[in-house]
Design a protein around this motif. Structure first.
Motif, PDB file in Angstrom:
ATOM      1  N   UNK A 149      12.956   4.158  12.634  1.00 23.55           N
ATOM      2  CA  UNK A 149      12.263   5.357  13.093  1.00 23.55           C
ATOM      3  C   UNK A 149      11.858   6.140  11.856  1.00 23.55           C
ATOM      4  N   UNK A 150      10.555   6.176  11.569  1.00 24.11           N
ATOM      5  CA  UNK A 150      10.038   6.896  10.410  1.00 24.11           C
ATOM      6  C   UNK A 150       9.395   8.213  10.858  1.00 24.11           C
ATOM      7  N   UNK A 151       9.481   9.221   9.997  1.00 27.57           N
ATOM      8  CA  UNK A 151       8.948  10.551  10.326  1.00 27.57           C
ATOM      9  C   UNK A 151       7.427  10.505  10.418  1.00 27.57           C
ATOM     10  N   UNK A 152       6.838  11.055  11.482  1.00 32.09           N
ATOM     11  CA  UNK A 152       5.371  11.002  11.642  1.00 32.09           C
ATOM     12  C   UNK A 152       4.600  11.605  10.472  1.00 32.09           C
ATOM     13  N   UNK A 153       5.065  12.736   9.912  1.00 29.68           N
ATOM     14  CA  UNK A 153       4.313  13.378   8.844  1.00 29.68           C
ATOM     15  C   UNK A 153       4.273  12.527   7.583  1.00 29.68           C
ATOM     16  N   UNK A 154       5.385  11.886   7.262  1.00 36.34           N
ATOM     17  CA  UNK A 154       5.408  11.040   6.068  1.00 36.34           C
ATOM     18  C   UNK A 154       4.492   9.837   6.227  1.00 36.34           C
ATOM     19  N   UNK A 155       4.492   9.252   7.411  1.00 39.17           N
ATOM     20  CA  UNK A 155       3.613   8.098   7.669  1.00 39.17           C
ATOM     21  C   UNK A 155       2.153   8.525   7.609  1.00 39.17           C
ATOM     22  N   UNK A 156       1.858   9.661   8.207  1.00 39.95           N
ATOM     23  CA  UNK A 156       0.473  10.148   8.194  1.00 39.95           C
ATOM     24  C   UNK A 156       0.011  10.448   6.771  1.00 39.95           C
ATOM     25  N   UNK A 157       0.890  11.050   5.960  1.00 39.08           N
ATOM     26  CA  UNK A 157       0.526  11.360   4.582  1.00 39.08           C
ATOM     27  C   UNK A 157       0.170  10.104   3.814  1.00 39.08           C
ATOM     28  N   UNK A 158       0.935   9.032   4.017  1.00 36.93           N
ATOM     29  CA  UNK A 158       0.670   7.777   3.311  1.00 36.93           C
ATOM     30  C   UNK A 158      -0.599   7.107   3.834  1.00 36.93           C
ATOM     31  N   UNK A 159      -0.728   7.020   5.163  1.00 36.21           N
ATOM     32  CA  UNK A 159      -1.875   6.313   5.755  1.00 36.21           C
ATOM     33  C   UNK A 159      -3.192   7.000   5.410  1.00 36.21           C
TER      34      UNK A 159
END
Length: 697
Positions: free
Chosen positions: A225-235
């Motif tokens: 389970x990864x944090x949505x904000x961190x994933x969005x920042x990377x993507x």
């Protein structure tokens, strides 16, 4: 989301045409994009809103279809057979920052045969637009599209020292993804790493160094389970969006992590062989706290105007996965499923019931009993403040909450902490959350006048965003300072003219909210007063702070007002004088709940008198007004400053003349000239005693 009808049939037997299925899904809130035949299958593409990540998997859509068509739902219960060996001896897992990764789990499967996937699996992936890669990768993709939970498989032999570390990326750290492109990472991103470096960009894409290939024998199966904000920042920061990041950004079901891991492990054993080591190696904690919501028995009928039987309501909610927690004479209580974190209010349950029952059943001409709605203090405050300024001729503006660095150089009246930074930027070139609305309004005013508008008098009511002053030594991101963010509700205005114009508008708003100047009656519970202010935003000597004064308490700042300084005006291309004011409405909302006392108008005539008082240059108007009100009593109806002027030859050095207009009126009878004169004499005497004023001949 593309659905395979053949795949969907594994979970629910519908026996309807694809067109009928697409139509029912459309009417229940899943917009239909297209339907096309793919060999012996049919692909239905639907639009899934951001609050429904549960429908980013076939099981979620099957659940919707089962309730819509009143058919039973069947989902697999995977129980992979564990063999010899302990996964905890093969791999260790550490999470360095649980704000980026709350939970991470790993399974170890040894002795797999990486090859082609069975034809049925290849066909289903092709229907939904994914090409087959190999048996291991295809299964992780399949399970993701089945339940909405992304997974990833690593070549275990390529993980150095048998240790998985989930950590924040190092600034400038280099990562080569499985698309064979190299990316430079930032410390806002999360990586899954070993002792050498990143193995995967968490929640976005795997790395080429641990990629599954024909020679792979042992694999590590990740489900996290990864944090949505961190994933969005990377993507977004790397322009590297994927099916995995799309789902993590919306937040997949936390309870699906274990199911997806077991499901993928079981499918790998069935299709690629191998031996599953016992146990799951995990770190962190799965956060899952679904809401419990009360539904009043008559609420559906009151909102929709139609009667849906209680048994039918219960059938719908149970079919959607809600759990009944009992009922009484007034309401029933329902616990939302873990995959429906968007349901938290009673009206959400009403919406669930009606979208399944069918919006077409709600009659257009059915009368619905209207109930008065009590406005909240927040809503009352917004309406009163807005009405006051619209009535004064100002136009309401709406500007962006994010601004560029140039606008943020303007200081804020509400704190000295550095602005919060949004990463990635919501608007190109604008990544700062504003700390005051005034720069945005000045920019809007410049644009308004540039297109030939007759005036640029504007106001705006919106939130500003402030970091705690304890965090002002370094710039922080909005996501990393969630516990430090304040969101004051501000009313800001810009207007042509001088200080007095903006001050009068601020007083109009405060008066509409029910506040009086403190000097009128210092013994009253609450009032406001103006105090001199030095702020780079305003011209020296032409600004004031507005303080809320309460008997027995320390005064607090509720606003600022002043003439915009010349350097600021030059930046926004405003040569004529422009003034501004900003109020903290969040500190004034309490007044909207105070019951106002109505006062009848006097039937008797008023008497007007003007006074020309000579006072020291440093004496503020508030002190003069306080002296006047203290002496005049109830007969003083209005006290208005008319003119201030200085003349060294006539008045002397350090002196100024203040012309005051007074209106006297009695509520009990006609005021005589002698009564008025006695009041004026008392006022002059009080001004002489309290502020050293003399009456100018």
């Amino acid at each position: 989301m593309i659905i395979s009808t053949n795949w969907l049939a594994d979970y629910v037997q519908l026996q309807v045409l694809p067109a009928s299925l697409a139509d029912r899904l459309l009417m229940s809130g899943l917009n239909h994009e297209s339907t096309r035949a793919v060999a012996a299958d049919t692909a239905i593409e639907i639009e899934v809103t951001s609050n429904r990540p549960d429908c980013l998997g076939h099981i979620g859509v099957a659940r919707e279809a089962a309730v819509l068509f009143s058919r039973p739902l069947s989902t697999p219960d995977p129980r992979p057979l564990e063999g010899k060996g302990d996964a905890a001896r093969s791999i260790t897992v550490e999470i360095h920052d649980q704000t980026l990764c709350p939970f991470y789990s790993a399974r170890v499967i040894r002795g797999v045969r990486v090859g082609s996937s069975p034809q049925w699996l290849v066909d289903r992936l092709r229907t939904v637009g994914i090409e087959s890669i190999n048996s291991i990768v295809d299964i992780t993709n399949y399970v993701m599209l089945e339940c909405g939970q992304p997974l990833h498989a690593f070549d275990l032999q390529k993980i150095q020292h048998g240790c998985i570390t989930v950590r924040r990326a190092l600034a400038g750290e280099v990562f080569t993804a499985i698309n064979h492109k190299t990316y430079s990472l930032t410390d806002k991103m999360c990586v899954v790493a070993d002792a050498v470096g990143p193995l995967a960009l968490a929640g976005v894409m795997g790395g080429v160094r641990s990629e599954i290939g024909p020679q792979t024998v042992d694999i590590l199966l990740e489900c996290a389970q990864f944090a949505p904000l961190a994933v969005r920042a990377a993507a977004r920061g790397l322009v590297l969006a994927s099916a995995s990041s799309y789902r993590f950004e919306r937040g997949p079901d936390p309870a699906a992590v274990d199911w997806a891991s077991r499901r993928a492990a079981a499918m790998i054993l069935d299709n690629a062989g191998g031996m599953l080591e016992s146990g799951t190696v995990a770190a962190g904690t799965l956060v899952c706290a679904p809401a419990s919501v009360d539904l009043r028995h008559d609420r559906v009928a009151n909102v929709l105007g139609i009667n849906i039987q209680a048994a039918r309501q219960q059938e719908i909610l149970l079919g959607l996965g809600f759990e009944s927690q009992g009922s009484d004479a007034v309401c029933s209580r329902w616990k939302a499923p873990t995959w429906r974190r968007d349901v938290s209010r009673e009206i959400d349950l009403v919406e669930e019931i009606v979208r399944i029952e069918g919006y077409d059943r709600v009659p257009e001409d059915e009368p619905i009993a209207a109930r008065p709605v009590e406005l909240s203090l927040h809503e009352k405050t917004l309406r009163l403040a807005s009405d006051a300024l619209v009535g004064a001729g100002l136009c309401e503006a709406m500007t962006r909450s994010v601004v560029n660095d140039a606008l943020e150089t303007t200081c804020s009246p509400w704190g000295s902490a550095l602005p919060l930074v949004v990463s990635p930027a919501l608007v190109r070139g604008a990544d700062r959350l504003r700390r005051t609305l005034l720069p945005s309004l000045l920019e809007a005013r410049m644009g308004t006048l540039a297109v030939g508008a007759p005036h640029g008098d504007l106001f705006e009511i919106a939130h500003a965003y402030l970091a705690d002053d304890t965090a002002n030594k370094e710039q922080v991101t909005a996501s990393s300072s969630s516990g430090l963010i304040q969101e004051p509700l501000l009313l800001s205005l810009v207007t042509s003219g001088n200080f007095s114009t903006a001050k009068g508008l601020a007083e109009a708003v405060l008066g509409r909210l029910g506040f009086d100047p403190w000097e009128i009656n210092p013994a009253s519970s609450t009032g406001y007063e103006f105090r001199p202010l030095q702020l780079d935003l305003f011209s020296p000597g032409r600004a004031a702070e507005i303080m809320l004064c309460t008997a027995g308490s320390t005064a607090i700042r509720i606003g600022v007002v002043g003439e915009i300084a010349q350097p600021i005006r030059d930046r926004f291309g405003s040569q004529p004088a422009v003034s501004a004011a900003e109020l903290r409405l969040d500190r004034l909302e309490f007044a909207a709940g105070i019951k106002k006392k109505l006062q009848s108008l006097s039937d008797f005539p008023a008497i007007g008198r003007d006074l020309n008082l000579v006072v020291g240059e440093a004496v503020p108007w508030a002190s003069i007004a306080a002296a006047i009100y203290s002496a005049a009593g109830k007969l003083l109806e209005e006290c208005r400053l008319v003119q201030v002027w200085q003349d060294v030859e006539r008045l002397g050095a350090g002196k100024k003349s203040v012309v005051v207009s007074l209106r006297l009126r009695s509520a009990t009878g006609t005021l005589s000239g002698d009564d008025a004169m006695r009041t004026i004499e008392a006022i002059v005497a009080a001004c002489g005693q309290q502020v050293g004023a003399t009456l100018r001949a």
